[in-house]
Structure formats: C-alpha cells, structure tokens
Design an enzyme around this catalytic site. Structure first.
Site, PDB file in Angstrom:
ATOM      1  N   ASP A  45       0.997  -1.229  -0.110  1.00 12.21           N
ATOM      2  CA  ASP A  45       0.201  -0.064  -0.032  1.00 12.21           C
ATOM      3  C   ASP A  45       0.810   1.151  -0.045  1.00 12.21           C
ATOM      4  OD1 ASP A  45      -2.458  -1.273  -0.080  1.00 12.21           O
ATOM      5  OD2 ASP A  45      -2.412  -1.815   2.018  1.00 12.21           O
ATOM      6  N   GLY A  46       1.971   1.139   0.565  1.00 11.02           N
ATOM      7  CA  GLY A  46       3.018   2.276   0.632  1.00 11.02           C
ATOM      8  C   GLY A  46       3.241   2.455  -0.589  1.00 11.02           C
ATOM      9  N   HIS A  50       3.174   6.483  -2.984  1.00 14.40           N
ATOM     10  CA  HIS A  50       4.200   6.994  -3.820  1.00 14.40           C
ATOM     11  C   HIS A  50       3.909   7.172  -5.279  1.00 14.40           C
ATOM     12  CE1 HIS A  50       6.912   5.715  -0.716  1.00 14.40           C
ATOM     13  NE2 HIS A  50       8.011   6.469  -1.256  1.00 14.40           N
ATOM     14  N   ASN A 126      -4.290   8.559   1.900  1.00 14.22           N
ATOM     15  CA  ASN A 126      -4.557   7.903   3.306  1.00 14.22           C
ATOM     16  C   ASN A 126      -5.081   9.033   4.405  1.00 14.22           C
ATOM     17  OD1 ASN A 126      -3.948   5.332   2.854  1.00 14.22           O
ATOM     18  ND2 ASN A 126      -1.966   5.220   3.927  1.00 14.22           N
ATOM     19  N   GLU A 127      -4.290   9.887   4.737  1.00 14.28           N
ATOM     20  CA  GLU A 127      -4.289  10.761   5.972  1.00 14.28           C
ATOM     21  C   GLU A 127      -3.319  12.043   5.813  1.00 14.28           C
ATOM     22  OE1 GLU A 127      -1.338   8.852   6.469  1.00 14.28           O
ATOM     23  OE2 GLU A 127      -2.884   7.508   7.359  1.00 14.28           O
ATOM     24  N   ASP A 154      -1.367  14.444  21.915  1.00 17.64           N
ATOM     25  CA  ASP A 154      -0.057  14.169  20.940  1.00 17.64           C
ATOM     26  C   ASP A 154      -0.329  14.796  19.540  1.00 17.64           C
ATOM     27  OD1 ASP A 154       1.246  12.902  23.078  1.00 17.64           O
ATOM     28  OD2 ASP A 154       1.399  10.978  22.238  1.00 17.64           O
ATOM     29  N   ALA A 189      -4.110  10.243  21.304  1.00 17.59           N
ATOM     30  CA  ALA A 189      -3.592  10.506  22.758  1.00 17.59           C
ATOM     31  C   ALA A 189      -4.022  11.796  23.381  1.00 17.59           C
ATOM     32  CB  ALA A 189      -2.175  10.444  22.951  1.00 17.59           C
TER      33      ALA A 189
HETATM   34  P1  NAP Z   1       5.315   2.239   6.590  1.00 19.46           P
HETATM   35  O1  NAP Z   1       5.685   2.689   8.269  1.00 19.46           O
HETATM   36  O2  NAP Z   1       6.449   1.794   6.025  1.00 19.46           O
HETATM   37  O3  NAP Z   1       4.052   1.363   6.612  1.00 19.46           O
HETATM   38  C1  NAP Z   1       3.172   1.316   7.454  1.00 19.46           C
HETATM   39  C2  NAP Z   1       1.949   0.340   7.289  1.00 19.46           C
HETATM   40  O4  NAP Z   1       0.767   0.913   6.649  1.00 19.46           O
HETATM   41  C3  NAP Z   1       2.327  -0.515   6.138  1.00 19.46           C
HETATM   42  O5  NAP Z   1       2.127  -1.910   6.486  1.00 19.46           O
HETATM   43  C4  NAP Z   1       1.552  -0.308   5.001  1.00 19.46           C
HETATM   44  O6  NAP Z   1       1.051  -1.232   4.078  1.00 19.46           O
HETATM   45  C5  NAP Z   1       0.369   0.147   5.778  1.00 19.46           C
HETATM   46  N1  NAP Z   1      -0.769   0.774   4.912  1.00 19.46           N
HETATM   47  C6  NAP Z   1      -0.396   1.821   4.200  1.00 19.46           C
HETATM   48  N2  NAP Z   1      -1.662   2.338   3.817  1.00 19.46           N
HETATM   49  C7  NAP Z   1      -2.742   1.690   4.092  1.00 19.46           C
HETATM   50  C8  NAP Z   1      -4.081   1.471   3.905  1.00 19.46           C
HETATM   51  N3  NAP Z   1      -4.651   2.522   3.203  1.00 19.46           N
HETATM   52  N4  NAP Z   1      -4.441   0.662   4.887  1.00 19.46           N
HETATM   53  C9  NAP Z   1      -4.140  -0.325   5.443  1.00 19.46           C
HETATM   54  N5  NAP Z   1      -2.697  -0.241   5.758  1.00 19.46           N
HETATM   55  C10 NAP Z   1      -1.996   0.494   5.032  1.00 19.46           C
HETATM   56  O7  NAP Z   1       4.969   3.600   5.941  1.00 19.46           O
HETATM   57  P2  NAP Z   1       4.557   3.731   4.221  1.00 19.46           P
HETATM   58  O8  NAP Z   1       4.598   2.469   3.585  1.00 19.46           O
HETATM   59  O9  NAP Z   1       5.534   4.838   3.890  1.00 19.46           O
HETATM   60  O10 NAP Z   1       3.098   4.089   4.597  1.00 19.46           O
HETATM   61  C11 NAP Z   1       2.759   5.250   5.033  1.00 19.46           C
HETATM   62  C12 NAP Z   1       1.473   5.112   5.861  1.00 19.46           C
HETATM   63  O11 NAP Z   1       1.988   4.620   7.071  1.00 19.46           O
HETATM   64  C13 NAP Z   1       0.727   6.192   6.407  1.00 19.46           C
HETATM   65  O12 NAP Z   1      -0.015   6.738   5.562  1.00 19.46           O
HETATM   66  C14 NAP Z   1       0.031   5.887   7.631  1.00 19.46           C
HETATM   67  O13 NAP Z   1      -1.376   5.503   7.472  1.00 19.46           O
HETATM   68  C15 NAP Z   1       0.714   4.656   8.021  1.00 19.46           C
HETATM   69  N6  NAP Z   1       1.456   4.748   9.324  1.00 19.46           N
HETATM   70  C16 NAP Z   1       0.764   4.164  10.214  1.00 19.46           C
HETATM   71  C17 NAP Z   1       0.985   4.219  11.634  1.00 19.46           C
HETATM   72  C18 NAP Z   1       0.234   3.469  12.696  1.00 19.46           C
HETATM   73  O14 NAP Z   1      -0.567   2.625  12.118  1.00 19.46           O
HETATM   74  N7  NAP Z   1       0.646   3.803  14.082  1.00 19.46           N
HETATM   75  C19 NAP Z   1       2.144   5.023  11.986  1.00 19.46           C
HETATM   76  C20 NAP Z   1       2.843   5.561  10.846  1.00 19.46           C
HETATM   77  C21 NAP Z   1       2.540   5.541   9.371  1.00 19.46           C
HETATM   78  P3  NAP Z   1       2.095  -2.012   2.963  1.00 19.46           P
HETATM   79  O15 NAP Z   1       3.100  -2.847   3.822  1.00 19.46           O
HETATM   80  O16 NAP Z   1       1.298  -2.824   1.770  1.00 19.46           O
HETATM   81  O17 NAP Z   1       2.975  -0.901   2.276  1.00 19.46           O
END
Ligand code: NAP
Length: 271
Positions: A45-46, A50, A126-127, A154, A189
C-alpha cells in the site's frame, strides 16, 4: 495502452517490474513515465501512496492498479503469480477475456495549510497527521467556521475512507467504506481531565463540511501527509475538506472492501 510501473525498489518488486514490462511490451503496451493511462504499483500500500503522489497532477485521466508483493494490501489487490494474467487482460490479449475494467473512485482529502508566510495546497490518499514536536500539541478545532473544541494531546489524524484502515485504525478510528465521501478526524492521545476536554472519539464529516485546525500557540509542529513528512515552524491553520477530485482504480474483478478488511485484520480461519 500507455502504462507506467511504480515499484517498491526491493529485489522482488524490481524483478517483477521488469517481468511485467517485458510482458506488457510483448502485448503491445507502451511504457510511458510521463503521461500513462494506467499506473501499476508493485509492492504494498505504501508503494501506491508513492504512485499517487507522483501522478497527483494527472488524477483525472489515470487509473491505478496494485500488485502486492507482501501481505494482502488495501490498494494492491493482485498477487505476484497473477502478473501474466493481469498483463493479458490489461492489453486485451487473453482469448475470450477482453475485460474492460470497472473504474472505482475513492475519495481524497484537500488540505490547505496557512503559515505566517504562505498558503499551500495538498491532497492525501490515506491521511495527514499533525503533531507537536516539543510536547503537547495545542490546537483549536473549528467545524464549519464554528469553534468546536480546544485540543491538547499528541496529535490529530485526518483520514480518507480508504486511509481509515491505516493510521486512523491504530488510533481507534472507525473503518469507513470508500464509497462514502467523508473525512474522519481522530484524536491521538488527547488529554482529558477536569481542566481540558475534547470529544474523545473520532468524528466523521460529510463532503459539504470542512474543518479548520488552528495552532493555538507558537509551537513547532510536524505534519505527515501519507508517507511524506513536512516540518512546519510557523503554522497558522489547516483547513481540511473532502476533495472534489478522486483517485481512480481499474478493477478487472470484484474485491469487496469488507473482504479486504476481514482478510487483513481478522484472517480467514477464525470461526
Ligand atoms: P510504513 O511505516 O513503511 O508502513 C506502514 C504500514 O501501513 C504498512 O504496513 C503499509 O502497508 C500500511 N498501509 C498503508 N496504507 C494503508 C491503508 N490504506 N490501509 C491499511 N494499511 C495501510 O509507511 P509507508 O509504507 O510509507 O506508508 C505510510 C502510511 O503508513 C501512512 O499513510 C500511515 O497510514 C501509515 N502509518 C501508520 C502508523 C500507525 O498505524 N501507527 C504510523 C505511521 C504511519 P504495506 O506494507 O502494504 O505498504
């Protein structure tokens, strides 16, 4: 058909990207990194995030397709062993299976950031999140130009329906079906006691509403936008609303959102 491949840049995705390009060229598709009609994202999904930001100025005429190389994805719904089938149906070369994709559109968020110096416009798939760098974030939240609450905590996460399964879910937000044009504001938080009070649950705004987040004191803030990070020292306010633009996905077969949710978070073997 003009196509582009965005991949995660690991060994597996690199190899699959080359394989797909080879198959696509054999089937008469043209690689076009500037003005593709379809963008194939190979990774997770990441990787789709991109791809979205790379072609953010061409959303009106590009459709996205996701192939996942790891666990099941929300934006990436084809598996690695289906790559040849995908190339066949995208190019229309599979006998008796010239499948025109169904274009499924998901909502986005418009974000207008005002600093002391300028106004900048962004979109998120996403957000976006807003956090204090040196401690508690203090922010006034207005809904439709009316003061709603003073937030201390937070941070704040404002997500799209398709982003509701990502960061938003980790902070206790609800999952929203992407056919609903809405944005969700979730607290990260929050401080709640006799002195400070916030709603304490996430809230969902429809397309015709907007929300303003005002930085209520001089504070260093870090903003994340999907996978991107934007440091911000002189934030005045952020306006967020459901965008009039959407992202288009080319669906060559049905894969219901709730099936993805179940497979990703509950699993298939749970009775
Ligand atoms: P990352 O930290 O490498 O990956 C974050 C995880 O979020 C990966 O497992 C990714 O899936 C998953 N993800 C991304 N979009 C999703 C969606 N729409 N639904 C469910 N899971 C999803 O960061 P990144 O790959 O650059 O992705 C950025 C995203 O990470 C942000 O948009 C944010 O949503 C998420 N994130 C989550 C947290 C948290 O949950 N605490 C914290 C920071 C960021 P894949 O492995 O398939 O790429």
């Amino acid at each position: 058909m003009r196509y582009y491949v965005q991949h995660r840049d690991d060994d597996v995705s690199n190899r699959l990207s080359n394989t797909f390009q080879q198959m696509a060229s054999e089937r008469g598709m043209q690689f076009d990194e500037l003005t593709p009609e379809i963008v194939v994202s190979i990774g997770g999904d990441g990787t789709m995030l991109h791809a979205f930001h790379r072609f953010i100025d061409q959303l009106d005429h590009i459709a996205f397709v996701g192939v996942h190389t790891g666990h099941l994805g929300f934006y990436a719904d084809w598996q690695v062993d289906e790559l040849e089938y995908l190339a066949d149906i995208m190019s229309g070369t599979r006998i008796n299976e010239t499948i025109a994709p169904r274009i499924v559109k998901y909502p986005l968020i418009d974000i207008e950031i005002r600093t002391d110096e300028e106004i900048k416009y962004y979109k998120a798939l996403n957000e976006f999140t807003l956090k204090g760098v040196d401690g508690t974030l203090v922010a006034q939240i207005d809904i439709n130009n009316q003061m709603f609450e003073m937030f201390r905590g937070d941070g704040i996460c404002v997500s799209t329906p398709s982003g509701s399964t990502a960061y938003n879910k980790s902070v206790g937000g609800a999952l929203i079906h992407p056919s609903i044009a809405a944005l969700q504001l979730a607290e990260i938080a929050s401080i709640n006691n006799r002195v400070y009070r916030t709603l304490g649950s996430s809230l969902i705004l429809p397309q015709h509403h907007h929300c303003d987040i005002y930085s209520s004191k001089p504070q260093r803030i870090v903003l994340s936008l999907d996978h991107l990070t934007i440091p911000m020292d002189h934030l005045h306010s952020i306006r967020c609303s459901v965008s009039s633009q959407r992202i288009s996905f080319a669906r060559y077969r049905p894969y219901p959102f709730w099936n993805r949710v179940k497979q990703a978070f509950i699993g298939t073997n749970v009775q």
